[in-house]
Design an enzyme around this catalytic site. Structure first.
Site, mmCIF file in Angstrom:
data_model
loop_
_atom_site.group_PDB
_atom_site.id
_atom_site.type_symbol
_atom_site.label_atom_id
_atom_site.label_comp_id
_atom_site.label_asym_id
_atom_site.label_seq_id
_atom_site.Cartn_x
_atom_site.Cartn_y
_atom_site.Cartn_z
ATOM 1 N N ASP A 89 1.109 -1.423 -0.114
ATOM 2 C CA ASP A 89 0.275 0.326 -0.244
ATOM 3 C C ASP A 89 0.574 1.260 -0.141
ATOM 4 O O ASP A 89 0.183 2.485 -0.683
ATOM 5 C CB ASP A 89 -0.673 -0.101 1.091
ATOM 6 C CG ASP A 89 -2.333 -1.096 1.269
ATOM 7 O OD1 ASP A 89 -1.480 -2.197 0.701
ATOM 8 O OD2 ASP A 89 -3.378 -0.631 1.765
ATOM 9 N N CYS A 130 0.867 -8.166 4.633
ATOM 10 C CA CYS A 130 0.560 -7.062 4.563
ATOM 11 C C CYS A 130 -1.201 -6.108 4.251
ATOM 12 O O CYS A 130 -1.554 -7.582 4.310
ATOM 13 C CB CYS A 130 1.836 -6.405 3.297
ATOM 14 S SG CYS A 130 3.447 -5.878 4.139
ATOM 15 N N ASP A 131 -1.662 -5.200 4.110
ATOM 16 C CA ASP A 131 -2.557 -5.087 3.994
ATOM 17 C C ASP A 131 -3.560 -5.844 3.572
ATOM 18 O O ASP A 131 -4.477 -5.945 3.532
ATOM 19 C CB ASP A 131 -2.975 -3.989 3.751
ATOM 20 C CG ASP A 131 -2.261 -2.769 4.268
ATOM 21 O OD1 ASP A 131 -1.281 -3.148 4.588
ATOM 22 O OD2 ASP A 131 -2.251 -1.604 4.467
ATOM 23 N N LYS A 132 -3.906 -6.184 2.052
ATOM 24 C CA LYS A 132 -4.774 -7.235 1.489
ATOM 25 C C LYS A 132 -4.289 -8.254 1.061
ATOM 26 O O LYS A 132 -5.266 -8.846 1.267
ATOM 27 C CB LYS A 132 -4.734 -6.484 -0.181
ATOM 28 C CG LYS A 132 -5.496 -5.324 -0.192
ATOM 29 C CD LYS A 132 -6.150 -4.544 1.120
ATOM 30 C CE LYS A 132 -6.518 -3.466 0.867
ATOM 31 N NZ LYS A 132 -5.444 -2.231 1.743
ATOM 32 N N CYS A 202 4.892 -2.374 8.563
ATOM 33 C CA CYS A 202 4.961 -0.940 9.305
ATOM 34 C C CYS A 202 4.803 -1.095 10.620
ATOM 35 O O CYS A 202 3.879 -1.404 10.825
ATOM 36 C CB CYS A 202 4.328 0.296 8.076
ATOM 37 S SG CYS A 202 4.801 0.009 7.054
ATOM 38 N N GLU A 453 -7.020 4.490 -1.365
ATOM 39 C CA GLU A 453 -7.411 5.213 0.400
ATOM 40 C C GLU A 453 -6.785 6.393 0.372
ATOM 41 O O GLU A 453 -6.346 6.984 -0.918
ATOM 42 C CB GLU A 453 -5.672 4.607 1.031
ATOM 43 C CG GLU A 453 -5.589 2.708 1.552
ATOM 44 C CD GLU A 453 -4.769 2.953 2.327
ATOM 45 O OE1 GLU A 453 -4.897 2.006 2.915
ATOM 46 O OE2 GLU A 453 -3.993 3.129 2.085
ATOM 47 N N SER A 479 -5.825 4.567 4.664
ATOM 48 C CA SER A 479 -5.287 3.955 5.883
ATOM 49 C C SER A 479 -5.319 3.893 7.335
ATOM 50 O O SER A 479 -5.804 4.741 7.913
ATOM 51 C CB SER A 479 -4.244 5.194 5.736
ATOM 52 O OG SER A 479 -2.857 4.066 6.125
#
Length: 568
Positions: A89, A130-132, A202, A453, A479
């Site tokens: 992202d 990570c995010d997705k 992160c 985002e 985010s």
């Protein structure tokens, strides 16, 4: 069983596809890949490795894959590795590529489904951070209903700047500092060099770490494992243990849907609300719920639960505590200890035990400033809330955990933008004044397309010292690193005729978080008149997957999922 006349190989291979004469070619192909006759008699476990050296949260996954394979071998199985894509992202933000990130969730889920069903693996270990990628892997597990465990790569250690811990989002804030003349180019370069100090997701409590923790709360990752730092030896050890455990789950025939059910989804939702995680987690929980055959998970379910679950832990960006602090404080098990009275204890987990057995062993935090109690929470209301009103009749999402107290009720004048870039230009050019409600529309699942985002506008508002005096609403999303008064997932979205598309500059908007309301103070008669002259904004996208996504995706109120027509 094949019709081979009862040859001995029919009963000596665990995997049905490898049995008998009909399995001979498959066995030969696996042997060509280096697997032995004895190995192929064992349960065949897929290791889904989303390694890439283009994404910091995934750069350590090859090493963890080797550890998982070791555990599978020790557990009596044979592991076979295949990969998936893993977009970051942070690298996709701020340009057209962000429109592909949420859409990639469906690609990852489908790619796992294709490989798993083509090879008919007995179970799978999913490696992502990570995010997705993490929600997509959980969606695939729910869709396939095979034994599955998620192993995440672990959070990154924080950067340190002027005696304070930061995550990589310090860079975006530093852009604002440089714009205001608070730092020079050399200092800006220094911040860039120290912002991301090593491998891992992160260190903020953004979507990546929220979803990794939710996987544990749901029972799909080994207890205590989601917050282990990326560089820790314990991270490697839990990968080995996960490899052993997946073989046990296969032999016991404990499949994903025995773990992902209504009760474990409740536990996941309660955990999310108690920790004020990323608002994106709502989209992902809705998608996992649907893939598990549980139907649609309405926003009202989150709203109803939000009144019962206080915020017991606030993490960066909602506080100064980062993911390493959270790990040191006990992580998910310590939060579950505090909210155990809200959780279902009779749900199965990949540990091979019910949640109740794990809760009985969970310990109180040793850092009460990071994880508080039900009786003395950070806030009495939950960390995420759902708002409704004439501006978003199907619901929208806000994160009270990241909202300053003075902005819990806000009324301001609208300033409208039909794209994220328009808002960025206005903020940087000094056109946004205190008291404004920035309205970013045509950025939803279909209108964006891809529901990008609105990360950068919120960060620039911080850097320009406007985040304590302005609000931002959008049919896009945010985010998990954002803080301030932001409301996303406005539904219906503008391109589908949502009221957000009819707002004009100067209209008054009221955001009332305590009463879960969001209102446009414009009469129905005026809105009806505007509707007659309304022309939706159509955004051109290159030929390819994003066009297919725009045609197939559902509303954000349903999780922006692909809905099978046969389920309608």
């Amino acid at each position: 069983m094949s019709n081979c006349g009862g040859c001995s190989s029919c009963n000596t291979h665990f995997n049905p596809s490898l049995q008998g004469d009909s399995g001979a070619l498959k066995r030969a192909l696996y042997k060509a890949s280096g697997h032995t006759t004895e190995q192929l008699k064992r349960p065949v476990i897929a290791v889904v490795n989303s390694y890439t050296n283009a994404t910091a949260g995934h750069v350590n996954l090859n090493e963890l894959t080797e550890n998982v394979l070791k555990g599978i071998d020790e557990g009596g199985g044979v592991g076979m590795v295949f990969g998936t894509i893993a977009p970051c992202d942070g690298i996709a933000e701020g340009h057209f590529g962000m429109r592909y990130v949420l859409a990639s969730r469906e690609v990852i889920t489908a790619s796992i489904e294709c490989m798993m069903r083509a090879h008919r693996f007995d179970g799978m270990v999913l490696l992502g951070s990570c995010d997705k990628i993490v929600p997509a892997m959980l969606m695939a597990a729910a869709r396939l209903d095979v034994p599955a465990i998620l192993v995440n790569g672990g959070p990154m250690y924080p950067a340190e700047y002027k005696g304070k811990h930061w995550d990589g989002n310090i860079i975006t804030e530093a852009i604002g500092w440089k714009k205001q003349g608070l730092i020079d180019e050399a200092e800006f370069e220094h911040i860039e060099n120290i912002a991301e100090p090593g491998p891992g997701s992160c260190t903020m409590y953004g979507t990546a770490n929220t979803m990794c923790c939710i996987a544990e709360a749901m029972g799909m990752s080994l207890s205590g494992g989601s917050t282990l730092p990326a560089v820790s030896k314990e991270r490697r050890l839990i990968a080995i243990e996960s490899g052993k455990k997946i073989v046990s789950l296969v032999l016991k025939d404990i499949t994903a849907r025995q773990i992902i059910n209504k009760k474990s989804m409740h536990n996941a939702m309660a955990y999310l609300l108690a920790t004020g995680g990323s608002t994106n987690a709502i989209l992902h929980l809705q998608a996992i719920h649907y893939e598990a055959g549980l139907g649609h998970l309405p926003l009202k379910s989150f709203d109803e639960l939000s009144y019962k679950v206080p915020l017991v832990s606030a993490l960066y960006p909602a506080s100064e505590h980062d993911m390493i602090d959270y790990w040191e404080a006990g992580g998910v098990p310590a939060v579950e200890h505090e909210i155990s009275s809200i959780l279902f204890s009779d749900t199965m987990t990949v540990d091979g035990e019910e949640k109740g057995a794990l809760l009985a062993r969970n310990m109180k935090t040793t850092r009460p400033e990071v994880i508080k109690t039900l009786s003395d929470p950070v806030r009495k209301e939950s960390g995420i809330a759902v708002l409704t009103g004439n501006l978003s009749p199907l619901g929208c999402v806000v994160k009270p955990a990241a909202v300053p107290e003075n902005l819990m009720f806000f009324e301001g004048k609208a300033i409208t933008f039909n794209s994220e870039q328009e808002s960025v230009d206005a903020i940087m050019n000094g056109q946004v004044k205190p008291g404004s409600v920035l309205v970013l529309r045509y950025e939803g699942p279909k209108g964006g397309p891809g529901m990008p985002e609105m990360y950068l506008p919120m960060k620039l508002l911080e850097g320009m010292n406007l985040s304590d005096s302005c609000a931002l609403i959008t049919d896009g999303r945010f985010s998990g690193s954002n803080r301030g008064l932001f409301v996303g997932h406005m539904s219906p979205e503008a391109v589908e005729g949502g009221i957000i598309g009819l707002i004009e500059d100067g209209d008054s908007i009221v955001i009332d978080i305590p009463n879960r309301q969001i209102s446009l103070k414009v009469s129905d008669e005026i809105l009806d008149s505007r509707k007659q002259h309304w022309i939706p904004v159509h955004k051109e996208v290159p030929r390819g997957f994003l066009r297919l996504y725009r045609k197939s995706t559902s509303s954000a109120a349903l999780g922006a999922i692909f809905i099978d027509d046969e389920d309608l």
